[in-house]
Design a protein around this motif. Structure first.
Motif, PDB file in Angstrom:
ATOM      1  N   UNK A   7     -14.096   4.197  -5.716  1.00  0.00           N
ATOM      2  CA  UNK A   7     -15.433   4.426  -6.071  1.00  0.00           C
ATOM      3  C   UNK A   7     -15.939   2.679  -6.660  1.00  0.00           C
ATOM      4  N   UNK A   8     -15.384   2.696  -7.671  1.00  0.00           N
ATOM      5  CA  UNK A   8     -15.803   1.415  -8.298  1.00  0.00           C
ATOM      6  C   UNK A   8     -14.992   0.063  -7.062  1.00  0.00           C
ATOM      7  N   UNK A   9     -13.487   0.681  -6.830  1.00  0.00           N
ATOM      8  CA  UNK A   9     -12.441  -0.939  -6.149  1.00  0.00           C
ATOM      9  C   UNK A   9     -13.651  -0.626  -4.528  1.00  0.00           C
ATOM     10  N   UNK A  10     -13.800   0.768  -4.020  1.00  0.00           N
ATOM     11  CA  UNK A  10     -14.596   0.008  -2.635  1.00  0.00           C
ATOM     12  C   UNK A  10     -16.085  -1.118  -3.191  1.00  0.00           C
ATOM     13  N   UNK A  11     -16.925  -0.958  -3.778  1.00  0.00           N
ATOM     14  CA  UNK A  11     -18.008  -1.468  -4.429  1.00  0.00           C
ATOM     15  C   UNK A  11     -17.531  -3.120  -4.704  1.00  0.00           C
ATOM     16  N   UNK A  12     -16.273  -3.315  -5.020  1.00  0.00           N
ATOM     17  CA  UNK A  12     -16.277  -5.081  -5.577  1.00  0.00           C
ATOM     18  C   UNK A  12     -15.759  -6.315  -4.413  1.00  0.00           C
ATOM     19  N   UNK A  13     -14.246  -5.015  -3.664  1.00  0.00           N
ATOM     20  CA  UNK A  13     -13.549  -5.513  -2.658  1.00  0.00           C
ATOM     21  C   UNK A  13     -14.417  -5.831  -1.182  1.00  0.00           C
ATOM     22  N   UNK A  14     -13.954  -6.308  -0.858  1.00  0.00           N
ATOM     23  CA  UNK A  14     -14.530  -6.486   0.563  1.00  0.00           C
ATOM     24  C   UNK A  14     -14.173  -5.044   1.501  1.00  0.00           C
ATOM     25  N   UNK A  15     -14.817  -4.852   2.365  1.00  0.00           N
ATOM     26  CA  UNK A  15     -14.629  -3.320   3.418  1.00  0.00           C
ATOM     27  C   UNK A  15     -12.875  -3.723   3.860  1.00  0.00           C
ATOM     28  N   UNK A  16     -12.906  -4.895   4.418  1.00  0.00           N
ATOM     29  CA  UNK A  16     -11.826  -4.892   6.000  1.00  0.00           C
ATOM     30  C   UNK A  16     -10.508  -4.996   4.362  1.00  0.00           C
ATOM     31  N   UNK A  17     -10.600  -5.347   3.266  1.00  0.00           N
ATOM     32  CA  UNK A  17      -9.704  -4.671   2.936  1.00  0.00           C
ATOM     33  C   UNK A  17      -9.250  -4.167   2.851  1.00  0.00           C
ATOM     34  N   UNK A  18     -10.208  -3.189   2.241  1.00  0.00           N
ATOM     35  CA  UNK A  18      -9.836  -2.109   2.229  1.00  0.00           C
ATOM     36  C   UNK A  18      -8.741  -0.939   3.409  1.00  0.00           C
ATOM     37  N   UNK A  19     -10.196  -1.497   4.516  1.00  0.00           N
ATOM     38  CA  UNK A  19     -10.103  -0.465   5.664  1.00  0.00           C
ATOM     39  C   UNK A  19      -8.544  -0.998   5.938  1.00  0.00           C
ATOM     40  N   UNK A  20      -8.180  -2.074   6.035  1.00  0.00           N
ATOM     41  CA  UNK A  20      -6.256  -2.170   6.397  1.00  0.00           C
ATOM     42  C   UNK A  20      -5.802  -1.534   5.560  1.00  0.00           C
ATOM     43  N   UNK A  21      -5.862  -0.598   4.794  1.00  0.00           N
ATOM     44  CA  UNK A  21      -4.681  -0.166   4.053  1.00  0.00           C
ATOM     45  C   UNK A  21      -5.580   1.494   4.474  1.00  0.00           C
ATOM     46  N   UNK A  22      -6.054   1.736   5.505  1.00  0.00           N
ATOM     47  CA  UNK A  22      -6.749   3.495   5.745  1.00  0.00           C
ATOM     48  C   UNK A  22      -5.671   4.045   6.119  1.00  0.00           C
TER      49      UNK A  22
END
Length: 120
Positions: A7-22
Protein backbone atom coordinates in the motif's frame (compact mmCIF):
# COMPACT_ATOMS: atom_id res chain seq x y z
CA UNK A 1 3.29 -6.25 6.98
CA UNK A 2 3.61 -7.08 3.28
CA UNK A 3 0.22 -5.57 2.47
CA UNK A 4 1.16 -2.41 4.36
CA UNK A 5 4.37 -2.24 2.36
CA UNK A 6 2.49 -2.73 -0.91
CA UNK A 7 0.00 0.00 0.00
CA UNK A 8 2.85 2.37 0.84
CA UNK A 9 4.68 1.43 -2.37
CA UNK A 10 1.58 2.14 -4.46
CA UNK A 11 1.34 5.59 -2.88
CA UNK A 12 4.95 6.61 -3.65
CA UNK A 13 5.80 4.87 -6.94
CA UNK A 14 4.28 6.21 -10.16
CA UNK A 15 1.20 4.24 -11.15
CA UNK A 16 2.55 3.48 -14.64
CA UNK A 17 5.60 1.84 -13.06
CA UNK A 18 3.48 -0.40 -10.84
CA UNK A 19 1.12 -1.30 -13.67
CA UNK A 20 4.05 -2.41 -15.81
CA UNK A 21 4.33 -5.33 -13.36
CA UNK A 22 0.61 -6.14 -13.46
CA UNK A 23 1.07 -9.68 -14.77
CA UNK A 24 3.47 -10.50 -11.93
CA UNK A 25 1.25 -8.88 -9.30
CA UNK A 26 -1.74 -10.79 -10.64
CA UNK A 27 0.18 -14.05 -10.50
CA UNK A 28 1.11 -13.39 -6.88
CA UNK A 29 -2.49 -12.68 -5.91
CA UNK A 30 -3.81 -15.78 -7.68
CA UNK A 31 -1.13 -17.96 -6.14
CA UNK A 32 -1.82 -16.63 -2.66
CA UNK A 33 -5.60 -17.05 -3.00
CA UNK A 34 -5.26 -20.68 -4.04
CA UNK A 35 -2.53 -21.57 -1.52
CA UNK A 36 -3.02 -24.52 0.85
CA UNK A 37 -2.25 -22.36 3.92
CA UNK A 38 -5.15 -20.30 5.26
CA UNK A 39 -2.72 -17.60 6.44
CA UNK A 40 -1.35 -17.18 2.92
CA UNK A 41 -4.91 -17.05 1.52
CA UNK A 42 -5.78 -14.33 4.07
CA UNK A 43 -2.71 -12.35 2.98
CA UNK A 44 -3.79 -12.80 -0.63
CA UNK A 45 -7.22 -11.39 0.15
CA UNK A 46 -5.67 -8.40 1.92
CA UNK A 47 -3.38 -7.81 -1.02
CA UNK A 48 -6.25 -8.09 -3.50
CA UNK A 49 -8.26 -5.59 -1.46
CA UNK A 50 -5.32 -3.17 -1.42
CA UNK A 51 -4.84 -3.46 -5.19
CA UNK A 52 -8.54 -3.00 -5.90
CA UNK A 53 -8.73 -0.01 -3.55
CA UNK A 54 -5.54 1.71 -4.68
CA UNK A 55 -5.21 0.76 -8.36
CA UNK A 56 -8.68 -0.28 -9.44
CA UNK A 57 -9.66 -3.46 -11.17
CA UNK A 58 -9.60 -2.29 -14.77
CA UNK A 59 -6.08 -0.98 -14.60
CA UNK A 60 -4.47 -4.00 -12.98
CA UNK A 61 -6.42 -7.05 -14.13
CA UNK A 62 -7.36 -8.12 -17.65
CA UNK A 63 -10.89 -9.42 -18.28
CA UNK A 64 -9.66 -13.01 -18.36
CA UNK A 65 -7.76 -12.49 -15.12
CA UNK A 66 -10.91 -11.12 -13.47
CA UNK A 67 -12.72 -14.32 -14.49
CA UNK A 68 -9.96 -16.43 -12.89
CA UNK A 69 -10.02 -14.37 -9.70
CA UNK A 70 -13.80 -14.61 -9.42
CA UNK A 71 -13.56 -18.38 -9.78
CA UNK A 72 -10.94 -18.62 -7.04
CA UNK A 73 -12.86 -16.31 -4.71
CA UNK A 74 -16.05 -18.33 -5.18
CA UNK A 75 -14.21 -21.39 -3.87
CA UNK A 76 -13.17 -19.66 -0.65
CA UNK A 77 -15.73 -20.54 1.99
CA UNK A 78 -14.15 -18.69 4.90
CA UNK A 79 -13.48 -14.99 5.42
CA UNK A 80 -16.60 -13.92 3.57
CA UNK A 81 -16.25 -10.43 5.07
CA UNK A 82 -13.19 -10.04 2.79
CA UNK A 83 -14.26 -12.24 -0.12
CA UNK A 84 -17.62 -10.55 -0.79
CA UNK A 85 -16.29 -6.98 -1.21
CA UNK A 86 -13.59 -8.27 -3.57
CA UNK A 87 -16.18 -10.18 -5.58
CA UNK A 88 -18.37 -7.08 -5.71
CA UNK A 89 -15.53 -4.97 -7.15
CA UNK A 90 -14.52 -7.62 -9.67
CA UNK A 91 -18.07 -8.35 -10.81
CA UNK A 92 -18.91 -4.64 -11.03
CA UNK A 93 -15.88 -4.21 -13.28
CA UNK A 94 -17.00 -7.13 -15.48
CA UNK A 95 -20.48 -5.69 -15.68
CA UNK A 96 -19.21 -2.18 -16.48
CA UNK A 97 -16.82 -3.46 -19.14
CA UNK A 98 -19.46 -5.64 -20.81
CA UNK A 99 -22.20 -3.03 -20.95
CA UNK A 100 -22.49 0.59 -20.00
CA UNK A 101 -26.25 0.42 -20.03
CA UNK A 102 -28.94 -1.61 -18.38
CA UNK A 103 -26.81 -4.62 -17.38
CA UNK A 104 -24.76 -2.48 -15.00
CA UNK A 105 -27.78 -0.84 -13.41
CA UNK A 106 -29.51 -4.22 -12.92
CA UNK A 107 -26.38 -5.75 -11.40
CA UNK A 108 -25.97 -2.84 -9.00
CA UNK A 109 -29.65 -2.75 -8.10
CA UNK A 110 -29.60 -6.38 -6.99
CA UNK A 111 -26.19 -6.28 -5.28
CA UNK A 112 -25.81 -6.42 -1.54
CA UNK A 113 -23.45 -3.82 -0.18
CA UNK A 114 -20.74 -4.59 2.37
CA UNK A 115 -22.60 -2.75 5.14
CA UNK A 116 -25.32 -5.41 5.20
CA UNK A 117 -28.17 -3.74 3.33
CA UNK A 118 -29.55 -3.64 -0.16
CA UNK A 119 -27.42 -1.55 -2.52
CA UNK A 120 -30.41 0.08 -4.16
Amino acid sequence: AFTSFQTWLISVVPRITILSFSSTLTLHVRSALSHVSSEVRADGLSLLQAYLRELGCGQLFSKSEVVHLVGILCQLTSQTEFVLPCLYHLLAFQSDSNSAGSTTSHAKAGAVNTQGGDAS
